[in-house]
Scaffold this motif. Structure first.
Motif, PDB file in Angstrom:
ATOM      1  N   THR A 200       6.073 -81.862 -16.046  1.00 34.48           N
ATOM      2  CA  THR A 200       6.101 -82.473 -17.373  1.00 34.48           C
ATOM      3  C   THR A 200       6.995 -83.699 -17.446  1.00 34.48           C
ATOM      4  O   THR A 200       7.018 -84.384 -18.460  1.00 34.48           O
ATOM      5  CB  THR A 200       6.552 -81.442 -18.423  1.00 34.48           C
ATOM      6  OG1 THR A 200       7.827 -80.907 -18.039  1.00 34.48           O
ATOM      7  CG2 THR A 200       5.547 -80.305 -18.523  1.00 34.48           C
ATOM      8  N   SER A 201       7.749 -83.975 -16.382  1.00 36.67           N
ATOM      9  CA  SER A 201       8.580 -85.171 -16.337  1.00 36.67           C
ATOM     10  C   SER A 201       8.719 -85.642 -14.902  1.00 36.67           C
ATOM     11  O   SER A 201       8.913 -84.832 -13.994  1.00 36.67           O
ATOM     12  CB  SER A 201       9.974 -84.883 -16.919  1.00 36.67           C
ATOM     13  OG  SER A 201      10.820 -86.018 -16.826  1.00 36.67           O
TER      14      SER A 201
ATOM     15  N   ASN B 163       1.403 -75.585 -11.406  1.00 34.24           N
ATOM     16  CA  ASN B 163       2.474 -76.067 -12.279  1.00 34.24           C
ATOM     17  C   ASN B 163       2.255 -77.524 -12.663  1.00 34.24           C
ATOM     18  O   ASN B 163       2.038 -78.378 -11.798  1.00 34.24           O
ATOM     19  CB  ASN B 163       3.829 -75.943 -11.579  1.00 34.24           C
ATOM     20  CG  ASN B 163       4.213 -74.503 -11.319  1.00 34.24           C
ATOM     21  OD1 ASN B 163       4.015 -73.642 -12.163  1.00 34.24           O
ATOM     22  ND2 ASN B 163       4.776 -74.229 -10.146  1.00 34.24           N
TER      23      ASN B 163
ATOM     24  N   SER C 105      18.313 -82.050  -9.381  1.00 33.15           N
ATOM     25  CA  SER C 105      18.126 -80.981 -10.360  1.00 33.15           C
ATOM     26  C   SER C 105      16.663 -80.565 -10.431  1.00 33.15           C
ATOM     27  O   SER C 105      15.759 -81.352 -10.109  1.00 33.15           O
ATOM     28  CB  SER C 105      18.591 -81.453 -11.742  1.00 33.15           C
ATOM     29  OG  SER C 105      19.951 -81.812 -11.722  1.00 33.15           O
TER      30      SER C 105
ATOM     31  N   PRO D 210      11.364 -80.298 -14.875  1.00 36.09           N
ATOM     32  CA  PRO D 210      10.696 -79.403 -15.823  1.00 36.09           C
ATOM     33  C   PRO D 210       9.219 -79.243 -15.474  1.00 36.09           C
ATOM     34  O   PRO D 210       8.524 -80.228 -15.215  1.00 36.09           O
ATOM     35  CB  PRO D 210      10.870 -80.114 -17.165  1.00 36.09           C
ATOM     36  CG  PRO D 210      11.058 -81.560 -16.821  1.00 36.09           C
ATOM     37  CD  PRO D 210      11.760 -81.575 -15.500  1.00 36.09           C
TER      38      PRO D 210
ATOM     39  N   THR E 228       5.521 -76.759 -16.338  1.00 29.22           N
ATOM     40  CA  THR E 228       4.817 -75.758 -17.149  1.00 29.22           C
ATOM     41  C   THR E 228       3.759 -75.114 -16.280  1.00 29.22           C
ATOM     42  O   THR E 228       2.927 -75.816 -15.685  1.00 29.22           O
ATOM     43  CB  THR E 228       4.150 -76.410 -18.375  1.00 29.22           C
ATOM     44  OG1 THR E 228       5.153 -76.998 -19.209  1.00 29.22           O
ATOM     45  CG2 THR E 228       3.363 -75.382 -19.174  1.00 29.22           C
TER      46      THR E 228
END
Length: 457
Positions: free
Chosen positions: A252-253, A249, A261, A264, A266
């Motif tokens: 991305t941030s 994975n 939380s 994100p 990808t």
């Protein structure tokens, strides 16, 4: 990071409330606020320039112990067997040494190994001493990453404490930061380009992994969660998390503010493998990249005749300080219009060489200073119906590749053209002094016919 289900790992953690900000001292126990100059745990650092891409390395375990090298799209570049289960692996800051630590380790002791990234073989071992070896019931080291100063950051599944290891002596000490209460290491630490250390935690055996930033002042802030992660690696400033389900994975941030939380991500590849750890040569914050050269030669160099056999030699050399994947391709489209590839002539001293259509490709991993040689042959067609010029180009296709010099990636060989007049080389038909070539030859021929006509008359 290894499988949590082993009986030796009796401490099953539950999801406790996670402290978002934790300042700590250099001892185990309640943390105390800390301000001002950073301590020795994480040296104050400046933001780093983004490095070029570098391969990602991961170790698997259980019934399929492998060291696998991936590019940043998830394509495997190399795959070799490993001797044992390693809780994690880590390159030294200059990329010259690959470390691994046994998992879960023996009660009261564990071992730091050095591993050959090309073969996967263990090349040395050193017992780890100090507080990490004293973790009960087993050390269970599942996080390992080099810092810029060469020491190793280590985490354990059996304690919230984080440790440092001197790889030269094996002596461990307490790192001046730890995970919040109820959280242990999930499997890795990464030095980010802004100087923070990214740390992956675990609250239990199934939940997503909380992700923390450890600032240079040793404060610890959770910034989110990711799918359960057992290893991580950095390439060109981006962080790749190796999940327990075999997914690679891309995060991305990486926010700087406190949060619980999900971050994100990808998924760049769903490998299905059982990852235990991961690393790259850039995890310590160093900008280390592979470097290799390719060169091409041929014998004979030409001009050649129809029917001649030409031997090509391609050499790839690792010129850097890290294990390099030295892939290249060789375009034969302007060779095979004049010649035929000799079956069975393709050889390689290491790696894998293949011919597909008009393209020859080689892939393989080389240790620093290592060299591989690929040879093959072509036979010039008889007759040669092409352009009578054999030209081919070799091109590096992996990060860090280049030609060894401006002229060594291309070879041009000319094929001699047969003379248009086949009888010109026969005795009596050369351009001898006093003869005018074809004109005189025709004149003599006419005279001979005239003489024969006279006899007939």
């Amino acid at each position: 990071m290894a499988c949590y289900g082993q009986n030796s790992l009796r401490r099953v953690l539950t999801g406790a409330a996670i402290g978002l900000v934790l300042a700590v001292t250099g001892t185990v126990g309640p943390a105390h606020a800390q301000t001002g100059t950073a301590s020795a745990g994480v040296a104050a650092s400046k933001a780093r320039a983004v490095c070029p891409p570098t391969p990602l390395w991961a170790n698997t375990g259980g019934n399929d112990r492998r060291l696998v090298q991936y590019d940043t799209t998830g394509n495997p570049l190399s795959n070799v067997p490993l001797a044992r289960d390693y809780g994690d692996i880590a390159f030294s800051p200059n990329g010259s040494t690959l470390y691994g630590v046994d998992f879960p380790g023996s009660p009261g002791a564990t071992t730091l190994y050095t591993i050959d990234p090309v073969t996967g073989a263990e090349t040395a071992s050193r017992p780890i001493s100090g507080p990490l070896a004293a973790v009960t019931s087993t050390p269970a080291v599942n996080g390992l990453t080099a810092r810029a100063d060469g020491t190793l950051i280590a985490g354990s599944f059996n304690t919230s404490q984080i440790f440092l290891i001197d790889p030269a002596t094996g002596v461990s000490t307490l790192f001046p930061a730890s995970f919040p209460a109820g959280i242990v290491s999930a499997g890795d630490f990464i030095t980010l380009d802004d100087g923070d250390v990214l740390a992956f935690g675990a609250a239990d055996t199934t939940s997503p992994s909380p992700v923390f930033r450890i600032h240079p002042d040793n404060t610890v802030v959770q910034i989110g969660t990711v799918p359960q992660t057992f290893g991580a690696a950095k390439s060109a400033g981006s962080v790749y998390a190796f999940a327990s389900n075999g997914d690679i994975n891309l995060l991305t941030s990486l926010p700087t503010t406190a949060s619980t939380s999900p971050l994100p991500v990808t998924t760049v590849e769903a490998t299905g493998r059982g990852f235990f750890g991961a690393t790259s040569t850039q995890d310590s914050g160093s900008c280390v990249v592979p470097a290799y050269t390719v060169a091409k030669s041929a014998s004979p160099t030409g001009p050649v005749n129809e029917g001649n056999t030409i031997t090509y030699r391609l050499t790839v050399t690792n010129t850097g300080t890290v294990a390099a994947n030295g892939d290249f391709t060789d375009d034969l489209s302007d060779v095979l219009d004049d010649a035929t590839f000799v079956p069975g002539s393709l050889t390689s001293t290491s790696g894998s060489a293949n011919l597909t259509g008009d393209t020859l490709s080689w892939t393989g991993t080389l240790a620093p200073g290592g060299t591989a040689t690929v040879t093959y042959q072509v036979r010039v067609d008889t007759p040669d119906t092409g352009d009578h010029t054999l030209v081919n180009y070799v091109a590096p296709t992996a990060p860090g590749g280049s030609c060894s010099s401006a002229r060594t990636c291309s070879v041009t060989i000319h094929v001699k053209k047969k003379h248009d007049h086949k009888d010109c080389d026969k005795p009596g038909h050369g351009h001898k002094p006093g003869h005018g070539g074809k004109h005189d030859h025709d004149h003599d021929h006419d005279e001979a016919h005239e003489g024969e006509g006279g006899k007939a008359a």
